[in-house]
Design an enzyme around this catalytic site. Structure first.
Site, mmCIF file in Angstrom:
data_model
loop_
_atom_site.group_PDB
_atom_site.id
_atom_site.type_symbol
_atom_site.label_atom_id
_atom_site.label_comp_id
_atom_site.label_asym_id
_atom_site.label_seq_id
_atom_site.Cartn_x
_atom_site.Cartn_y
_atom_site.Cartn_z
ATOM 1 N N SER A 39 0.851 -1.206 0.000
ATOM 2 C CA SER A 39 0.000 0.000 0.000
ATOM 3 C C SER A 39 0.878 1.243 0.000
ATOM 4 O O SER A 39 2.045 1.180 0.389
ATOM 5 C CB SER A 39 -0.863 0.014 1.260
ATOM 6 O OG SER A 39 -1.610 -1.184 1.349
ATOM 7 N N GLY A 40 0.306 2.358 -0.434
ATOM 8 C CA GLY A 40 1.039 3.617 -0.401
ATOM 9 C C GLY A 40 1.318 4.125 -1.815
ATOM 10 O O GLY A 40 0.844 3.559 -2.798
ATOM 11 N N SER A 41 2.141 5.175 -1.887
ATOM 12 C CA SER A 41 2.353 5.850 -3.177
ATOM 13 C C SER A 41 3.533 5.274 -3.962
ATOM 14 O O SER A 41 3.611 5.449 -5.176
ATOM 15 C CB SER A 41 2.584 7.338 -2.933
ATOM 16 O OG SER A 41 3.762 7.511 -2.145
ATOM 17 N N THR A 42 4.456 4.591 -3.308
ATOM 18 C CA THR A 42 5.606 4.043 -4.050
ATOM 19 C C THR A 42 5.223 2.743 -4.735
ATOM 20 O O THR A 42 5.599 2.475 -5.876
ATOM 21 C CB THR A 42 6.798 3.812 -3.095
ATOM 22 O OG1 THR A 42 7.028 5.010 -2.347
ATOM 23 C CG2 THR A 42 8.042 3.428 -3.861
ATOM 24 N N GLY B 136 2.244 4.313 7.823
ATOM 25 C CA GLY B 136 1.884 5.699 7.492
ATOM 26 C C GLY B 136 0.569 5.757 6.728
ATOM 27 O O GLY B 136 -0.215 6.687 6.867
ATOM 28 N N GLU C 52 -0.576 -5.541 5.518
ATOM 29 C CA GLU C 52 0.789 -5.498 4.960
ATOM 30 C C GLU C 52 1.674 -6.516 5.670
ATOM 31 O O GLU C 52 2.430 -7.268 5.064
ATOM 32 C CB GLU C 52 1.383 -4.096 5.126
ATOM 33 C CG GLU C 52 0.762 -3.059 4.219
ATOM 34 C CD GLU C 52 1.267 -1.659 4.516
ATOM 35 O OE1 GLU C 52 1.712 -1.397 5.665
ATOM 36 O OE2 GLU C 52 1.214 -0.822 3.595
ATOM 37 N N LYS D 52 13.498 7.700 3.137
ATOM 38 C CA LYS D 52 13.096 6.636 4.074
ATOM 39 C C LYS D 52 14.287 5.955 4.755
ATOM 40 O O LYS D 52 14.108 5.136 5.651
ATOM 41 C CB LYS D 52 12.235 5.597 3.361
ATOM 42 C CG LYS D 52 11.046 6.166 2.568
ATOM 43 C CD LYS D 52 10.171 7.082 3.385
ATOM 44 C CE LYS D 52 8.932 7.554 2.636
ATOM 45 N NZ LYS D 52 7.946 6.527 2.381
ATOM 46 N N ALA E 219 7.668 1.624 2.717
ATOM 47 C CA ALA E 219 7.998 1.732 4.143
ATOM 48 C C ALA E 219 8.130 3.205 4.501
ATOM 49 O O ALA E 219 8.371 4.049 3.640
ATOM 50 C CB ALA E 219 9.298 1.007 4.464
HETATM 51 O O1 DER Z 1 1.640 2.397 5.292
HETATM 52 C C1 DER Z 1 2.678 1.864 4.854
HETATM 53 O O2 DER Z 1 3.413 1.133 5.501
HETATM 54 C C2 DER Z 1 3.040 2.178 3.454
HETATM 55 O O3 DER Z 1 3.816 1.219 2.889
HETATM 56 C C3 DER Z 1 3.596 3.544 3.419
HETATM 57 O O4 DER Z 1 3.852 4.108 4.628
HETATM 58 C C4 DER Z 1 4.715 3.840 2.482
HETATM 59 O O5 DER Z 1 4.211 4.963 1.887
HETATM 60 P P1 DER Z 1 4.750 5.680 0.637
HETATM 61 O O6 DER Z 1 5.240 4.615 -0.314
HETATM 62 O O7 DER Z 1 3.559 6.412 0.115
HETATM 63 O O8 DER Z 1 5.848 6.571 1.133
#
Ligand code: DER
Length: 233
Positions: A30-33, A99, A106, A124, A86
């Site tokens: 999950s997330g933007s990366t 985050g 996850e 990160k 992460a």
């Molecule tokens: O929630 C998480 O652990 C996600 O992987 C995240 O925090 C990573 O977010 P990003 O790829 O948007 O920085």
């Protein structure tokens, strides 16, 4: 932007270098990366030959939007590989995650993947070897009605600040996770013994899971400001 380019470079490199030729079950974080991970996997010619397991609703959308086959962890309780982002990564590849408020699924997916690969931008990397630390603290998923007792216990464990994550302008009241739980962000400062703190928090009644991923990641790919990609592990 530099950060977006870094995310994309990390994700594309991680998929190109680690995607197993005979993959059958693949975890999508999950997330933007991880958006770029799903995009890269969606470009594979053999994408009909494997299923992708989501780590929440956003992750499920990524799988669908990239024309990938969607499976559930109930059907596939073991995966060949999982990719995820992460919030912080230390030199031992311990992670702070959560985050995006998706940490339970996850960690469930990462825990049953033969290989777990992290993708991130340069921000990160944990700057110090004095212990991993994230400005937003350690995300902790809890059963909603235990928030007061868990908050109290976290302070007793040494948290400098612990807060229920609120929806802000997106939602009045606390954030509700994809698993219908609440999230607490607890600041413990620089964490020397990540495994110990994880165990102490996990033992509290009402805690579902912590955002401390101890020794789970096999590799971490960081997109750098220079455009280079750094690989740890
Ligand atoms: O929630 C998480 O652990 C996600 O992987 C995240 O925090 C990573 O977010 P990003 O790829 O948007 O920085």
């Amino acid at each position: 932007s530099l950060v977006e380019k870094a995310k994309k470079a990390a994700a594309y490199n991680a998929v190109d270098e680690n995607f197993p030729a005979n993959a059958k079950v693949v975890g999508i974080g999950s997330g933007s990366t991880v958006v770029y991970v799903a995009e890269r996997i969606g470009q594979l010619a053999n994408k009909e030959s494997f299923v992708c397991i989501p780590t929440g609703f956003q992750s499920k959308q990524l799988i669908i939007d990239n024309g990938l086959k969607l499976g559930t962890i109930e059907q596939y309780p073991s995966l060949d590989i999982a990719f995820d982002g992460a919030d912080e990564v230390d030199s031992q590849l311990n992670l702070i995650k959560g985050g995006g408020a998706c940490l339970f699924q996850e960690k469930l997916v990462a825990s049953v993947a033969k290989e777990f690969v992290v993708v991130a931008d340069y921000r990160k990397k944990s700057p110090s070897n004095l212990g991993i630390q994230w400005t937003q603290g350690v995300p902790i998923e809890i059963v909603p009605n235990s928030y007061a007792t868990v908050l109290k216990s976290l302070y007793a464990l040494g948290a400098k600040n612990a807060q229920l994550r609120q929806g802000g302008s997106a939602k009045a009241g606390p954030i509700i996770t994809d698993n219908n739980n609440f999230l607490i962000d607890a600041d413990f400062g620089a964490i020397e013994n990540v495994a110990q703190l994880h165990q102490q928090i996990k033992a509290l009644v009402g805690v579902v899971e912590t955002g401390l991923f101890v020794g789970m990641a096999k590799k971490a790919y960081f997109g750098e400001e220079s455009g280079e990609v750094l690989v740890w592990g």
